[in-house]
Scaffold this motif. Sequence first.
Motif, PDB file in Angstrom:
ATOM      1  N   SER A   7       0.851  -1.186   0.000  1.00 53.76           N
ATOM      2  CA  SER A   7       0.000   0.000   0.000  1.00 53.76           C
ATOM      3  C   SER A   7       0.885   1.233   0.000  1.00 53.76           C
ATOM      4  O   SER A   7       2.094   1.138   0.233  1.00 53.76           O
ATOM      5  CB  SER A   7      -0.928   0.010   1.222  1.00 53.76           C
ATOM      6  OG  SER A   7      -0.179   0.018   2.417  1.00 53.76           O
ATOM      7  N   GLY A   8       0.276   2.379  -0.258  1.00 55.19           N
ATOM      8  CA  GLY A   8       0.993   3.638  -0.167  1.00 55.19           C
ATOM      9  C   GLY A   8       1.400   4.272  -1.484  1.00 55.19           C
ATOM     10  O   GLY A   8       1.961   5.367  -1.504  1.00 55.19           O
ATOM     11  N   GLY A   9       1.142   3.588  -2.579  1.00 55.79           N
ATOM     12  CA  GLY A   9       1.491   4.171  -3.865  1.00 55.79           C
ATOM     13  C   GLY A   9       0.570   5.330  -4.225  1.00 55.79           C
ATOM     14  O   GLY A   9      -0.417   5.604  -3.536  1.00 55.79           O
ATOM     15  N   GLY A  10       0.903   6.005  -5.310  1.00 56.13           N
ATOM     16  CA  GLY A  10       0.078   7.121  -5.757  1.00 56.13           C
ATOM     17  C   GLY A  10       0.807   7.992  -6.747  1.00 56.13           C
ATOM     18  O   GLY A  10       1.879   7.632  -7.247  1.00 56.13           O
ATOM     19  N   LEU A  11       0.214   9.142  -7.000  1.00 54.36           N
ATOM     20  CA  LEU A  11       0.784  10.135  -7.908  1.00 54.36           C
ATOM     21  C   LEU A  11       1.480  11.214  -7.091  1.00 54.36           C
ATOM     22  O   LEU A  11       0.878  11.765  -6.148  1.00 54.36           O
ATOM     23  CB  LEU A  11      -0.326  10.752  -8.755  1.00 54.36           C
ATOM     24  CG  LEU A  11       0.063  11.928  -9.662  1.00 54.36           C
ATOM     25  CD1 LEU A  11       1.065  11.489 -10.719  1.00 54.36           C
ATOM     26  CD2 LEU A  11      -1.188  12.527 -10.306  1.00 54.36           C
ATOM     27  N   VAL A  12       2.714  11.502  -7.436  1.00 53.33           N
ATOM     28  CA  VAL A  12       3.474  12.507  -6.710  1.00 53.33           C
ATOM     29  C   VAL A  12       4.292  13.319  -7.701  1.00 53.33           C
ATOM     30  O   VAL A  12       4.697  12.805  -8.755  1.00 53.33           O
ATOM     31  CB  VAL A  12       4.375  11.838  -5.649  1.00 53.33           C
ATOM     32  CG1 VAL A  12       5.411  10.931  -6.285  1.00 53.33           C
ATOM     33  CG2 VAL A  12       5.016  12.852  -4.734  1.00 53.33           C
ATOM     34  N   GLN A  13       4.519  14.568  -7.375  1.00 51.67           N
ATOM     35  CA  GLN A  13       5.326  15.424  -8.246  1.00 51.67           C
ATOM     36  C   GLN A  13       6.810  15.115  -8.059  1.00 51.67           C
ATOM     37  O   GLN A  13       7.225  14.627  -6.992  1.00 51.67           O
ATOM     38  CB  GLN A  13       5.061  16.891  -7.921  1.00 51.67           C
ATOM     39  CG  GLN A  13       3.675  17.359  -8.289  1.00 51.67           C
ATOM     40  CD  GLN A  13       3.505  18.853  -8.109  1.00 51.67           C
ATOM     41  OE1 GLN A  13       4.277  19.508  -7.407  1.00 51.67           O
ATOM     42  NE2 GLN A  13       2.489  19.416  -8.748  1.00 51.67           N
ATOM     43  N   PRO A  14       7.611  15.393  -9.062  1.00 47.83           N
ATOM     44  CA  PRO A  14       9.069  15.213  -8.911  1.00 47.83           C
ATOM     45  C   PRO A  14       9.580  15.962  -7.681  1.00 47.83           C
ATOM     46  O   PRO A  14       9.172  17.095  -7.419  1.00 47.83           O
ATOM     47  CB  PRO A  14       9.622  15.807 -10.207  1.00 47.83           C
ATOM     48  CG  PRO A  14       8.524  15.612 -11.199  1.00 47.83           C
ATOM     49  CD  PRO A  14       7.247  15.818 -10.431  1.00 47.83           C
TER      50      PRO A  14
END
Length: 131
Positions: A7-14
């Motif tokens: 768990s814990g994945g997602g979309l993140v900015q550089p």
Amino acid sequence: QVQLVESGGGLVQPGGSLRLSCTASGFTLDHYAIGWFRQAPGKEREGVSCISANDGMPYYADSVKGQFTISRDNAKNTVSLQMNSLKPEDTAVYYCATDEDLECLKVPNMALSELMIIGSWGQGTQVTVSS
């Protein structure tokens, strides 16, 4: 029944951070080496990090040294992967895996043929680094 759940994945900015978790059921996680692996689009699955059984020694691929930190919480039967300063090239599906023969020393440069016979895998969690 041995089961691993990421768990814990997602979309993140550089430049951002994410913390992935691998929670085990059916076995006591600190008795086994636990590896983190990733597979980017169009690329082979590769070893990222590993934490050894008992003494909890961490191992990292050169590409993530100083950027990722692996840790274990025995009370929660969980291994975490703290990922900082994320880059677009870190985009991948991240998996945790284990079996009784997993050697952490081999994980960072593990051949695909050896990697794919690791016995127990989670379902994976998507990490996307994009602006």
